[in-house]
Motif scaffolding. Structure first.
Motif, PDB file in Angstrom:
ATOM      1  N   THR A 179     -10.700   3.141  -1.008  1.00 61.00           N
ATOM      2  CA  THR A 179      -9.276   2.868  -1.198  1.00 61.00           C
ATOM      3  C   THR A 179      -8.893   1.540  -0.562  1.00 61.00           C
ATOM      4  OG1 THR A 179      -8.687   5.216  -1.318  1.00 61.00           O
ATOM      5  CG2 THR A 179      -6.941   3.679  -0.694  1.00 61.00           C
ATOM      6  N   TRP A 184      -4.802   4.823   4.332  1.00 65.43           N
ATOM      7  CA  TRP A 184      -5.682   4.189   3.343  1.00 65.43           C
ATOM      8  C   TRP A 184      -6.766   3.331   3.975  1.00 65.43           C
ATOM      9  CZ3 TRP A 184      -5.755  -1.092   3.548  1.00 65.43           C
ATOM     10  CH2 TRP A 184      -4.660  -1.720   4.146  1.00 65.43           C
ATOM     11  N   LEU A 219      -7.210  -1.524  -2.625  1.00 66.57           N
ATOM     12  CA  LEU A 219      -5.859  -2.003  -2.352  1.00 66.57           C
ATOM     13  C   LEU A 219      -5.853  -3.456  -1.891  1.00 66.57           C
ATOM     14  CD1 LEU A 219      -4.177   1.087  -0.631  1.00 66.57           C
ATOM     15  CD2 LEU A 219      -4.004   0.332  -3.002  1.00 66.57           C
ATOM     16  N   ALA A 251       0.807  -1.228   0.000  1.00 67.85           N
ATOM     17  CA  ALA A 251       0.000   0.000   0.000  1.00 67.85           C
ATOM     18  C   ALA A 251       0.834   1.270   0.000  1.00 67.85           C
ATOM     19  CB  ALA A 251      -0.928  -0.004   1.210  1.00 67.85           C
ATOM     20  N   ILE A 252       2.161   1.148   0.025  1.00 72.63           N
ATOM     21  CA  ILE A 252       3.022   2.333  -0.026  1.00 72.63           C
ATOM     22  C   ILE A 252       3.262   2.695  -1.496  1.00 72.63           C
ATOM     23  CG2 ILE A 252       5.289   3.280   0.530  1.00 72.63           C
ATOM     24  CD1 ILE A 252       5.415   1.306   2.861  1.00 72.63           C
ATOM     25  N   PRO A 253       2.838   3.863  -1.945  1.00 71.19           N
ATOM     26  CA  PRO A 253       3.022   4.234  -3.360  1.00 71.19           C
ATOM     27  C   PRO A 253       4.507   4.331  -3.719  1.00 71.19           C
ATOM     28  CG  PRO A 253       1.468   5.700  -2.276  1.00 71.19           C
ATOM     29  CD  PRO A 253       2.135   4.912  -1.193  1.00 71.19           C
ATOM     30  N   LYS A 288      -6.509   7.143  -1.950  1.00 71.02           N
ATOM     31  CA  LYS A 288      -5.904   7.872  -0.831  1.00 71.02           C
ATOM     32  C   LYS A 288      -4.903   6.988  -0.086  1.00 71.02           C
ATOM     33  CE  LYS A 288      -9.139  11.034  -1.599  1.00 71.02           C
ATOM     34  NZ  LYS A 288      -8.847  12.333  -2.222  1.00 71.02           N
ATOM     35  N   PRO A 289      -3.627   7.018  -0.461  1.00 73.21           N
ATOM     36  CA  PRO A 289      -2.655   6.145   0.208  1.00 73.21           C
ATOM     37  C   PRO A 289      -2.372   6.536   1.660  1.00 73.21           C
ATOM     38  CG  PRO A 289      -1.548   7.617  -1.331  1.00 73.21           C
ATOM     39  CD  PRO A 289      -3.017   7.808  -1.540  1.00 73.21           C
ATOM     40  N   GLN A 290      -2.567   7.809   1.998  1.00 75.77           N
ATOM     41  CA  GLN A 290      -2.351   8.248   3.376  1.00 75.77           C
ATOM     42  C   GLN A 290      -3.505   7.760   4.248  1.00 75.77           C
ATOM     43  OE1 GLN A 290       0.434   9.879   4.071  1.00 75.77           O
ATOM     44  NE2 GLN A 290       0.082  10.136   6.263  1.00 75.77           N
ATOM     45  N   TRP A 331      -0.431   3.249  -9.923  1.00 72.34           N
ATOM     46  CA  TRP A 331       0.647   2.761  -9.048  1.00 72.34           C
ATOM     47  C   TRP A 331       0.270   1.477  -8.329  1.00 72.34           C
ATOM     48  CZ3 TRP A 331      -0.148   2.150  -3.836  1.00 72.34           C
ATOM     49  CH2 TRP A 331      -1.217   2.842  -3.261  1.00 72.34           C
ATOM     50  N   TYR A 332      -0.995   1.345  -7.926  1.00 68.63           N
ATOM     51  CA  TYR A 332      -1.410   0.146  -7.206  1.00 68.63           C
ATOM     52  C   TYR A 332      -1.538  -1.064  -8.131  1.00 68.63           C
ATOM     53  CZ  TYR A 332      -5.860   1.796  -9.057  1.00 68.63           C
ATOM     54  OH  TYR A 332      -6.848   2.250  -9.902  1.00 68.63           O
TER      55      TYR A 332
END
Length: 210
Positions: free
Chosen positions: A173, A167, A177, A29-31, A163-165, A133-134
């Protein structure tokens, strides 16, 4: 006694697998960092299915990062002219001369195989891969398996809706993911499953011939 011991160790093994899977999800999950490789490639390959991908492909061609644009997995009802004039996408008029589209792929493995055939027909040896990216880990896995002799530069795009922050706090999100991570694991272990299935079929066939 033996059964309870087996149950105990099975529980420990199951907990270990769960922890490993959760750690893998956290890492997944980290872009990644945005692509900054200035080297041009023979082709720019865009995988359909999400926002920003097509526009990123147009921008890369405009910057001279590729000789030809290939868009894989295009809807059967959409032709090249319609694709280049989708509202919201800024495609320069000259791009029609050096853009090709593929209609056969309906999943990521299909994208890889469709692109492999096109790359061979064109005689190309390198590509810049454009997708979200995911989706990039699974895409790279399938593309590198299908084309081990092709140099691939990943070019991830970052849709605002994802929203990766924190998530896990965003339902859409989190669902996206977790689902993509599960698909990545499925793709990762598919050769093992296929090999086991093939070995089992061969064994049954051998026994039937006895």
């Amino acid at each position: 006694m033996r059964f309870s011991r087996l149950l105990h160790w099975s529980g420990i093994a199951g907990a270990g697998v769960c922890l490993l899977a959760l750690a893998g999800l956290a890492r997944f999950a980290i872009p990644p960092a945005a692509e900054n490789n200035p080297a041009p490639t023979d082709a720019i390959v865009v995988l359909t299915g999400g926002s920003l991908r097509l526009q990123s492909g147009f921008d890369l061609m405009r910057e001279g990062k590729g000789r030809e644009l290939f868009v894989s997995g295009v809807n059967q009802e959409i032709g090249l002219d319609a694709l280049l004039h989708i509202p919201g996408n800024d495609a320069p008029a000259w791009l029609a001369c050096c853009t090709a589209i593929g209609h056969r792929a309906d999943n990521t493995l299909g994208n890889a195989l469709e692109t492999k055939g096109w790359m061979r027909r064109q005689g190309y040896k390198s590509l810049r891969l454009v997708t979200a990216w995911y989706h990039m880990p699974r895409s790279l896995l399938e593309f590198e398996r299908a084309m081990p002799d092709i140099a691939i530069i990943p070019h991830p795009v970052f849709p605002e809706r994802v929203k990766p922050q924190n998530w896990w706090a965003w339902r859409g999100t989190a669902s996206l993911l977790i689902g993509e991570y599960a698909k990545y694991l499925g793709a990762l272990f598919r050769p093992v499953v296929e090999r086991s299935s093939s070995d089992g079929t061969e064994r049954i066939g051998a026994e039937a011939r006895r």
